[in-house]
Enzyme design. Structure first.
Site, PDB file in Angstrom:
ATOM      1  N   TYR A  47      -5.788  -0.697  -6.634  1.00 30.83           N
ATOM      2  CA  TYR A  47      -4.823  -1.718  -6.189  1.00 30.83           C
ATOM      3  C   TYR A  47      -4.752  -1.821  -4.680  1.00 30.83           C
ATOM      4  CZ  TYR A  47      -1.894  -2.401 -10.455  1.00 30.83           C
ATOM      5  OH  TYR A  47      -1.386  -2.737 -11.670  1.00 30.83           O
ATOM      6  N   GLU A  48      -4.574  -3.026  -4.196  1.00 29.08           N
ATOM      7  CA  GLU A  48      -4.272  -3.291  -2.775  1.00 29.08           C
ATOM      8  C   GLU A  48      -5.268  -2.636  -1.821  1.00 29.08           C
ATOM      9  OE1 GLU A  48      -2.270  -5.340  -3.319  1.00 29.08           O
ATOM     10  OE2 GLU A  48      -0.825  -4.688  -4.805  1.00 29.08           O
ATOM     11  N   GLY A  49      -6.521  -2.669  -2.213  1.00 30.23           N
ATOM     12  CA  GLY A  49      -7.562  -2.064  -1.370  1.00 30.23           C
ATOM     13  C   GLY A  49      -7.926  -0.691  -1.894  1.00 30.23           C
TER      14      GLY A  49
ATOM     15  N   ARG B  46       0.836  -1.212   0.000  1.00 26.63           N
ATOM     16  CA  ARG B  46       0.000   0.000   0.000  1.00 26.63           C
ATOM     17  C   ARG B  46       0.870   1.261   0.000  1.00 26.63           C
ATOM     18  NH1 ARG B  46      -4.995  -2.119   3.908  1.00 26.63           N
ATOM     19  NH2 ARG B  46      -6.023  -3.206   2.190  1.00 26.63           N
TER      20      ARG B  46
END
Lengths: 245, 609
Positions: free
Chosen positions: B449-451, B307
């Protein structure tokens, strides 16, 4: 074989150039320095390639103050075995004299330098080194092959190439084509700190050139777009404004 | 060697080594790390040499192919293969040879043990030069880190070395077709055998770098459920699933991991995004990493780093777009100053127009501010290796709080920043002739991406500001107050220190206001405007970064012991002022929204949409 590679420190190609002291001195505030690309990409890398192929030792030499050590360490990170810094500064003759003085007692087979440094573009030092050591000099080499103690050097000349042969020891200045850039890797950078960087005090040499002043080139004129249908206007501009026809 | 096509309108600059030195070593004082035993093999000169090497690599191998890879996207051949640009192999091999895949891993695990502060400076350069290709490198590094942190020594020896050498690609395989962002609902199954492996069956989608031509093998760090595991996130385990498994004699054999497709995307077109099918022929073996049912905990360690990495990538791409816009406005003349009435007068450069300057300064404020926040996170990540006891716990908590903020702020604001870069170029910015439209398209995925931003916002408000009785929030307040006190030592900075103090107080007060919903167990209401809360937090926290930058620049000017140009440092202070005039006040609007008790996003009658 023993190879000596002359490495110079030059302002980064993106540095903004200005002068101080009535235009007599380069103002280096805020300027980032790099190793002269002709020294790094072509001279040093070709010396390393020859060492890797035939064995030997690559020694870097620089003339300057301790502020040059970062640039010298880069050469060691790329693969140089050891380095010498002559702790002084002066004109081309001064620099060449210091290098020649160091080289004369150390039996180098080939002395490499870049074809010129990208700041003052003098292209003087390697020729002077050769003269001071009474060695053959080949300038602007774009290819260097060794067969025993004989080197075959290719040079760019107008409209073609010139191929010369020379026996070691000799001095060569390297131009684009001699080798391909090597970027130092992390391991090399870490190892460079452990390689010897000897500092040698300079011999007494009188500088022969005094700088009167530097001047910046005139600012680039703006681009003027001319309609392709209007050739008369183009001719008028070339004649009256650019004054080239 | 491949030669890039000639994109005549390509910008010349994509990153800024001086800016990196300033942020890493002056603003965030990462040189302190080299005094610690874990990093004592390094010094600042070496770190800067490494960063310069990364720049040379990016300039030679990555940047010239940025637009070309966009025009020649990764393509599925219909039979399990994804064809990628031939330069990708060159890039992966050269970056691995330079040491950039295993850079921050410990010596014990075959890495170079360099701080993330330095490693991520290099990754920033790669991200700015060609963000898609950095993804391949970053994923490999992340997958290797999961194995070194939680795997057995045998797994480390088997998988990590070829990943660091760029021969094998590491990936993260989380998302499934039916689950999307909801990892609690994943179904990929792992059936125990009497051997050292599980039999895997399932599908994963959106797997970046899941199949391509640059590597010989793929090591998918995959989440799956062991038969009989509890439902939800407590029943998820982590597996190594190679595309080709290693036999006892060292040879490779196919492990029944099939690439069923590649997604065509609006951006990052050179970055293969794949659909993977595991165990279609009932012959896919997975090797458990760490303990059963702890997979999500392990993965979240990587996820948190990822993140920060995604936020940094957004900032990096925005910076590259800014550099391209900055170059254009200094070459293109258009229009005259409003006071100039003579139409015969030559047009002025675009950079002379106030509105163009406003757009440029907005980009600079966002990109450099977000990059500084990423540097703050990287430094705190490095401190985890050197601190101990309460100091370490506190540092970790603060990093936990900052992680969703850097991810969400950078990805959302970088999109705005790149949009402004297009605006600066006008019609040309919208054409494929110039790279800024590509930057804009590439950035969008960073908010997903990634949450997604929504998930980051709920993580911030629902978890990070309340964990340990609000300890992370107290630590943030303490750090910001420290920066305010330092800024107050400079008369010129006092007004800005005052503004930040006001924003910080507003942030704390509105947090308290919202907590009452949580205390009343009104969780849906509490989190309904988490996104607005994130927007406020992001602007305030990046305001903190700009005050740090302004203070650092002021100190360097005062001490006069530096090698930056005057313009560089004064530009930092001016951009701080710009941020405080145009960006920081946005926190007030957010606070007004959050204060308002009406709840307009709980519609039950969908006909109102």
């Amino acid at each position: 074989m023993k190879y000596l590679v002359c490495v110079n420190k030059t302002p980064d190609t993106t540095a903004k150039i200005s002068f101080k002291n009535d235009g007599k001195e380069f103002d280096d505030s805020g300027v980032q320095y790099i190793m002269n690309p002709y020294d790094e990409w072509y001279a040093l890398v070709r010396a390393l390639e020859l060492k890797e192929a035939n064995g030997g030792e690559v020694v870097l030499i620089n003339v300057g103050g301790p502020e040059n050590d970062t640039v010298i360490r880069k050469g060691l990170a790329i693969g140089g075995d050891k380095a010498v810094r002559i702790n002084g500064s002066g004109d081309s003759f001064y620099v060449a004299s210091q290098i020649a003085n160091y080289a004369k007692d150390n039996n180098f087979d080939i002395i490499f330098a870049g074809k010129e440094s990208i700041d003052y573009n003098g292209s003087e030092v390697p020729a002077m080194v050769a003269e001071l050591l009474d060695l053959p000099f080949i300038s602007y080499g774009i290819k260097l092959e060794m067969e025993g103690e004989t080197a075959t050097v290719t040079r760019d000349v107008e409209g073609g190439v010139e191929i010369a042969e020379v026996n070691t020891p000799f001095v060569i200045s390297a131009a684009k084509g001699m080798a391909e850039q090597r970027i130092p890797n992390m391991r090399g950078i870490m190892m460079a700190k452990k390689k010897p960087l000897d500092v040698v005090e300079p011999t007494s040499v009188e500088a022969r050139v005094e700088i009167s002043s530097f001047e910046l080139p005139p600012p680039k004129a703006e681009v003027k777009l001319v309609d392709p249908e209007n050739m008369d206007e183009l001719v008028r501009l070339l004649h009256e404004e650019a004054k080239v026809i | 060697m491949n030669s890039p096509q000639n994109y005549t309108n390509m910008s010349k600059a994509f990153s800024d080594l001086q800016l990196l030195e300033f942020l890493i070593f002056d603003t965030h004082r990462s040189e302190e790390l080299f005094k610690e035993e874990y990093y004592e093999h390094l010094d600042k000169e070496q770190a800067l040499a490494m960063i310069a090497s990364a720049h040379a690599l990016a300039e030679r191998d990555m940047f010239p192919y940025y637009q070309e890879m966009d025009g020649n996207p990764a393509k599925y051949d219909g039979n399990g293969k994804v064809m990628t640009h031939p330069q990708l192999k060159v890039i992966v091999q050269n970056a691995a040879e330079q040491g950039w895949i295993g850079a921050s891993a410990s010596f014990e695990h075959g890495g170079m043990q360099i701080p993330e502060s330095v490693n991520n400076a290099a990754q920033h350069i790669f991200q700015a030069a060609n963000n898609g290709v950095q993804g391949y490198l970053g994923l490999s590094a992340g997958a290797a880190r999961l194995i070194t942190n939680f795997g057995t020594m045998e797994q480390v020896e088997r998988y990590v070395k070829p990943i660091f050498e760029g021969q094998w690609q590491g990936t993260m395989a989380l998302t499934e077709p039916q689950a999307g962002s909801s990892l609690a609902d994943i179904k990929t199954s792992a059936t125990p055998t009497d051997q050292d492996y599980y039999k895997i069956k399932g599908q994963k989608i959106f797997i970046s770098a899941g199949q391509h031509e640059a590597c010989d093998n793929f090591v998918h760090l995959t989440l799956a459920r062991i038969e009989g595991a509890p439902a939800g996130v407590r029943g998820i385990s982590l597996f190594i699933i190679p595309k080709y498994r290693v036999k006892d004699d060292g040879d490779l054999e196919y492990n029944d991991v099939f690439c069923a497709g590649e997604y065509e995307k609006m951006g990052q077109k050179g970055y293969a995004t794949t659909h993977l099918v595991f165990g279609d022929d009932d012959n896919c073996r997975g090797y458990l990493v760490g303990e059963a049912n702890k997979g999500l905990t392990y993965m979240f360690q990587l996820m948190n780093e990822a993140r920060i990495g995604v936020g940094q990538t957004a900032a990096s791409v925005a910076l590259a777009a800014y550099k391209a816009a900055l170059q254009y406005v200094q070459e293109r003349s258009q229009g005259r100053h409003p006071s100039e009435k003579d139409p015969e007068k030559d047009p002025v450069l675009l950079i002379e127009h106030a509105d163009v300057q406003r757009m440029l300064l907005t980009q600079k404020a966002i990109a450099e501010g977000a990059l500084s926040l990423a540097c703050e996170c990287n430094k705190r990540y490095d401190l985890e290796h050197v601190l101990s006891g309460k100091e370490k716990d506190d540092n970790h908590l603060l990093l936990e709080l900052l992680t969703p903020v850097v991810k969400a702020y950078a990805s959302e604001e970088a999109s705005r920043s790149a949009s402004l870069a297009i605006q600066v170029l006008g019609g040309y910015g919208y054409t494929l002739d110039f790279p800024v439209q590509q930057h804009y398209r590439d950035i969008k995925i960073m908010a997903i991406y990634e949450g997604t931003t929504g998930i980051q916002s709920m993580d911030l408000l629902g978890r990070k500001v309340v964990i340990n009785n609000g300890r992370a929030l107290q630590l943030l307040t303490k750090e910001i107050s420290k920066s305010i006190a330092q800024a107050n030592e400079y008369d010129g900075l006092k007004p800005y220190a005052g503004q930040l103090e006001e924003a910080l107080n507003g942030f704390i007060a509105i947090s308290q206001h919202l907590f009452k919903y949580a205390q009343n167990n009104e969780l849906e209401r509490y989190l309904s405007d988490a996104n607005v809360y994130m927007e406020m937090a992001g602007h305030m926290i990046v305001g903190w970064q700009w005050l740090k930058i302004g203070t650092t620049a002021s100190q360097l000017i005062k001490d006069n012991k530096h090698n930056y140009t005057k313009g560089f440092l004064e530009g930092k202070i001016h951009t701080m002022k710009f941020y405080y005039k145009y960006e920081l006040p946005k926190t007030k609007v957010c606070i007004e929204v959050l204060k308002e008790d009406s709840w307009l996003t709980d519609l039950r009658d969908y006909n109102w949409f």
